[in-house]
Scaffold this motif. Sequence first.
Motif, PDB file in Angstrom:
ATOM      1  N   ASP A 280      24.067  29.214  44.237  1.00 21.70           N
ATOM      2  CA  ASP A 280      24.840  29.560  45.395  1.00 21.70           C
ATOM      3  C   ASP A 280      24.162  30.719  46.042  1.00 21.70           C
ATOM      4  O   ASP A 280      24.051  30.486  47.401  1.00 21.70           O
ATOM      5  CB  ASP A 280      26.063  30.370  44.941  1.00 21.70           C
TER       6      ASP A 280
ATOM      7  N   GLU B 292      34.082  35.828  45.389  1.00 22.26           N
ATOM      8  CA  GLU B 292      33.343  34.524  45.053  1.00 22.26           C
ATOM      9  C   GLU B 292      32.025  34.881  44.122  1.00 22.26           C
ATOM     10  O   GLU B 292      31.241  35.690  44.676  1.00 22.26           O
ATOM     11  CB  GLU B 292      32.866  33.868  46.457  1.00 22.26           C
TER      12      GLU B 292
ATOM     13  N   TYR C   7      22.856  30.543  49.995  1.00 19.50           N
ATOM     14  CA  TYR C   7      23.137  31.526  51.014  1.00 19.50           C
ATOM     15  C   TYR C   7      21.918  32.036  51.565  1.00 19.50           C
ATOM     16  O   TYR C   7      21.875  32.372  52.855  1.00 19.50           O
ATOM     17  CB  TYR C   7      23.887  32.825  50.646  1.00 19.50           C
TER      18      TYR C   7
ATOM     19  N   THR D  75      31.154  33.941  53.527  1.00 16.99           N
ATOM     20  CA  THR D  75      31.597  32.899  52.547  1.00 16.99           C
ATOM     21  C   THR D  75      32.239  31.882  53.431  1.00 16.99           C
ATOM     22  O   THR D  75      31.999  30.721  53.476  1.00 16.99           O
ATOM     23  CB  THR D  75      32.670  33.421  51.831  1.00 16.99           C
ATOM     24  N   ARG D  76      32.836  32.279  54.751  1.00 12.95           N
ATOM     25  CA  ARG D  76      33.561  31.549  55.413  1.00 12.95           C
ATOM     26  C   ARG D  76      32.566  30.566  56.366  1.00 12.95           C
ATOM     27  O   ARG D  76      32.769  29.568  56.502  1.00 12.95           O
ATOM     28  CB  ARG D  76      33.931  32.572  56.645  1.00 12.95           C
TER      29      ARG D  76
ATOM     30  N   ARG E 236      30.501  38.031  46.352  1.00 14.14           N
ATOM     31  CA  ARG E 236      30.793  38.157  47.768  1.00 14.14           C
ATOM     32  C   ARG E 236      32.492  38.197  47.668  1.00 14.14           C
ATOM     33  O   ARG E 236      33.068  37.382  46.977  1.00 14.14           O
ATOM     34  CB  ARG E 236      30.667  36.904  48.638  1.00 14.14           C
TER      35      ARG E 236
ATOM     36  N   ARG F  96      29.644  29.668  55.077  1.00  9.05           N
ATOM     37  CA  ARG F  96      29.439  28.569  54.000  1.00  9.05           C
ATOM     38  C   ARG F  96      30.521  27.254  53.870  1.00  9.05           C
ATOM     39  O   ARG F  96      29.990  26.173  53.724  1.00  9.05           O
ATOM     40  CB  ARG F  96      29.313  29.408  52.490  1.00  9.05           C
ATOM     41  N   LYS F  97      31.848  28.011  53.813  1.00  9.95           N
ATOM     42  CA  LYS F  97      33.085  26.887  53.849  1.00  9.95           C
ATOM     43  C   LYS F  97      32.838  26.052  54.928  1.00  9.95           C
ATOM     44  O   LYS F  97      33.191  24.669  54.762  1.00  9.95           O
ATOM     45  CB  LYS F  97      34.241  27.503  53.717  1.00  9.95           C
TER      46      LYS F  97
ATOM     47  N   ASP G  39      31.495  38.327  56.867  1.00  9.59           N
ATOM     48  CA  ASP G  39      32.276  37.312  55.959  1.00  9.59           C
ATOM     49  C   ASP G  39      31.392  35.929  56.092  1.00  9.59           C
ATOM     50  O   ASP G  39      31.576  34.988  57.173  1.00  9.59           O
ATOM     51  CB  ASP G  39      33.621  36.880  56.544  1.00  9.59           C
TER      52      ASP G  39
ATOM     53  N   SER H 212      34.537  42.296  54.471  1.00 19.38           N
ATOM     54  CA  SER H 212      33.868  41.287  53.528  1.00 19.38           C
ATOM     55  C   SER H 212      32.579  42.383  53.006  1.00 19.38           C
ATOM     56  O   SER H 212      31.986  42.870  53.596  1.00 19.38           O
ATOM     57  CB  SER H 212      33.259  40.108  53.953  1.00 19.38           C
TER      58      SER H 212
ATOM     59  N   LEU I  46      28.642  34.686  42.427  1.00 25.72           N
ATOM     60  CA  LEU I  46      27.658  33.719  42.970  1.00 25.72           C
ATOM     61  C   LEU I  46      26.752  33.157  41.763  1.00 25.72           C
ATOM     62  O   LEU I  46      26.339  34.196  41.048  1.00 25.72           O
ATOM     63  CB  LEU I  46      26.803  34.428  44.125  1.00 25.72           C
TER      64      LEU I  46
ATOM     65  N   TYR J 165      29.353  42.264  49.654  1.00 26.55           N
ATOM     66  CA  TYR J 165      28.288  41.375  48.606  1.00 26.55           C
ATOM     67  C   TYR J 165      27.805  42.630  47.619  1.00 26.55           C
ATOM     68  O   TYR J 165      26.985  43.465  48.238  1.00 26.55           O
ATOM     69  CB  TYR J 165      27.687  40.745  49.626  1.00 26.55           C
TER      70      TYR J 165
END
Lengths: 594, 353
Positions: free
Chosen positions: B284, B278, B288, A557-558, B258, A560-561, A555, B251, B280, B253
């Motif tokens: 973005d 999400e 990452y 995304t988390r 994502r 990044r948040k 995870d 999760s 991208l 990708y």
Amino acid sequence: MNQEKIRNFAIIAHIDHGKSTLADRILELSGNVSKREMTDQILDNMELEKERGITIKMNAVRLNYKGYEFNLIDTPGHVDFSYEVSRSLAACEGTILLVDATQGIEAQTLANYYLALENDLEIIPVINKIDLPNADPEKVTLELINTFGFKKDEIILTSGKTGEGVDKLLDAVIEKIPAPKGNKDGKLKALIFDSVFDSYKGVIIHIRIVDGKLSNKDKIRFMSNNSSYDITELGYTTPKIVNVNELNAGDVGYLCASIKTISDIKIGDTITLDNNPCDEPLKGYSEVKPMVYSGIFPVETREYDLLKDALEKLAINDASLTFTPETSKALGFGFRCGFLGLLHMDIIKERLQREFNLNIILTAPSVIYNVYLTNGDMVSISNPSDMPPMERLSYIEEPYIKTNIFTPTDYIGPIMELCENKRGTFINMEYINETRVNIHYELPLSEIMYDFFDKLKSATKGYASFDYELIGYRVNKLVKMDILLNGEKVDALSMIVHKDFAYNIGKNMVNKLREIIPRQMFEVPIQAFINNKAIARETIKPLRKNVLAKCYGGDITRKRKLLEKQKEGKKKMKMIGSVEVPPEAFLEILDLRK
Amino acid sequence: MIKSCYIHIPFCKKICSYCDFCKIFYNEIYINKYLDALENEINKYYNNDLLETIYIGGGTPSSLSLEELNRLFNIIDKLNKSKDLEFTIECNIEDITEDKLKLFKDRGINRLSIGVESFNENNLKFMNRPSIDLDKLKYAKKYFDNINIDLIYALPNETLEILNEDLNKVLDLDVKHISIYSLIIEPNTKIMDLEPIDDELDYEMYKLICDRLSNYNHYEISNFAIPGYESKHNLTYWNNEEYYGFGMGASGYVNDVRYTNTKSINNYIKNEFNRVEEHLTTLDKEKYELIMGFRKLSGINIDKYKEKYNRDLLDNETIKRLLNENKLQIKDNNIFINKEYIYLQNEILLQLI
């Protein structure tokens, strides 16, 4: 109405002695406001006034009682606003001097009493809150007799809460307060005692007609600048708005005349008729001057215009607020603002934050110094960073005040200790009765800027009250103290301090900054300097850890948040050189409640 | 081509105090339905890519019974596996039995990730975990050469001495891979109200770890491996490459998206995977790339970055400044965070993203 049947009066009191509650009872008793319509303390309009329990802007209300027209003019209770008290008193023939039956005479009781005397007003002494179990009306009666020379039988006992005694008080208003004695057939003379901006009507001007009469068809002229306007609306408040065609000698009311900016209006000015002007204006009052200055800056540069708009809007209803653009190397573009006092400053700060939702930085408040140069010139300085270099200075003067500190005798020691620590000079002590005194000290005004009120309160468990008057300027050993953050001078943190106290102030300042500024990726020295000499130093240790140890399976995304949240936090920081400083750093240093 | 796949098994027999991963208590009825749904999810989304890594994580995948594990492996059998597949399963010490180890081995597992977390009794009690049976760990080594041990440090009341003792024990075990994490106090866990230990001590602990594990390749902030045994699966994440994530709360990708699956068991077993996605943009993806790439001590390859995003990292003003300040360094065309500053990775990222 025949002038014989008019009574114009104000209530004056120390803060929290029950002025607004008593006003509510009077309104209720005179039938102006029904029980159902009563919200507590009708005269206090602003949200902030209700919260703080003090009246900032006054209001005038017309009531009918036993065939008489009463105009009750409310007054603020805080020392910062004594100027506003005096201008509402100028519209009256008499005043009710209110004293809390549990507290007795306090500092502002005395200050307000003298204001009433200066205005030649009939004073009705009233002891309020007699319903409270710890009320001691006999003791307070003695205080009133001994301090002001009232007679026992003229003192009225009331309870704003239960309404007891209020009818007697209103009868006394009829009997004792003189009717206005204006010339109703003379040329118009009206005194401006307040103005308020309304976005629909423009400036609303509160007036007292002294001589002559004013009709809603008239064209008026302001005596101070000879500008003239057509009246668009004439009336009074009950507190509901009542429109009338005419106001006559002795009346209190308001007028509107499509006036766009409040700065066109001078409180204390005389209004007359454009086509039939009077010869002499009324005795006005001297213009109020700010006592305390502070820089206000937006945290985010792009909010500069919003801040400007907000200050303009506030100034519309607050003639005593001044502001001019200021540029700080550390904080960018902002405004140098002048205030009547610290409470005034605090109220403006809160209104900017609350009503306009602005993220602002206030710099430490400063008084106005008279700085004499070696070439004989004198410059007035309200911003420490404007101080000329050392070698050009001859000497510096600072404003002084004389205190009235009312306190139970138990706290004389702690109060004297506090005043001595604030560079005070003892004058004398007056006994109000055997248990209470009024202590007079001379103090530099700058010394009551920071924590004087709070220290006084905690030294006396809240029993002391405080008021002051300005007594002029005095020479002192004053120096400018600079704060260096990571070796760079931060102009917004410069202060003018007394040389003998500089070491302690510098030490406290760098210590406080060390607590407030978060750790950075590098070591940050904080230093206090006087004349290029370091007098105090602290170090913010470098930040050791800001990392996410684990990556939550996949995870990402988390993660990044989380980073973006941190980034938002960083945005609120002000970059001073390479150091990130939270805006609170500037606020907390001067926070009035700490 | 997607070359990695994560499979989440959320069941646990005991809940650890600090854990905020997606987990539920072990329950036989749920497990079969869960495996059905997992099979459905894979059938629905898997594109027959040739996989180089599969990672079964949890929860506690080893808590499943032999029968349930067989069922799980039957599902995984349908995936297309490269012949040098890295195939990891997370395993708790109490699940280390001859039967299970044999089964793992038979079904192709070649890497065991064992959650030890600490050897210290007080630490374990705090984490709500059972005592460590060292014999079982040694026993696992008979079956598997490639073993990772997970450890956690910076627990309340932990001292450098306690940590050092943990490091002694893990070094004695002589495993190929060690993941060692500073405790993160997460909201909605039993320890959420706890104060983290002092940063200064945390940093001292990290330095001690780096020092004591110097025989290992310190290749990511919290990961140490005997050279050649770096986790291929985790490197997929850190190289910002795509991967499947299957199972509740997992999760993934895939195709520039994502996503995270539903964290509700009831939805999941109804085949309602409710992916939060999400999508991208290139920008973005670049973010990452930096966030993940700078976790590796070797950092980001400048050429590969240019190839992927058509942009030269060395043109970036912030990067130039950070290089100047020696917070970033360059070696063999790789740009990476100066090891001195790796524990401040976020501070550096905050300037870059």
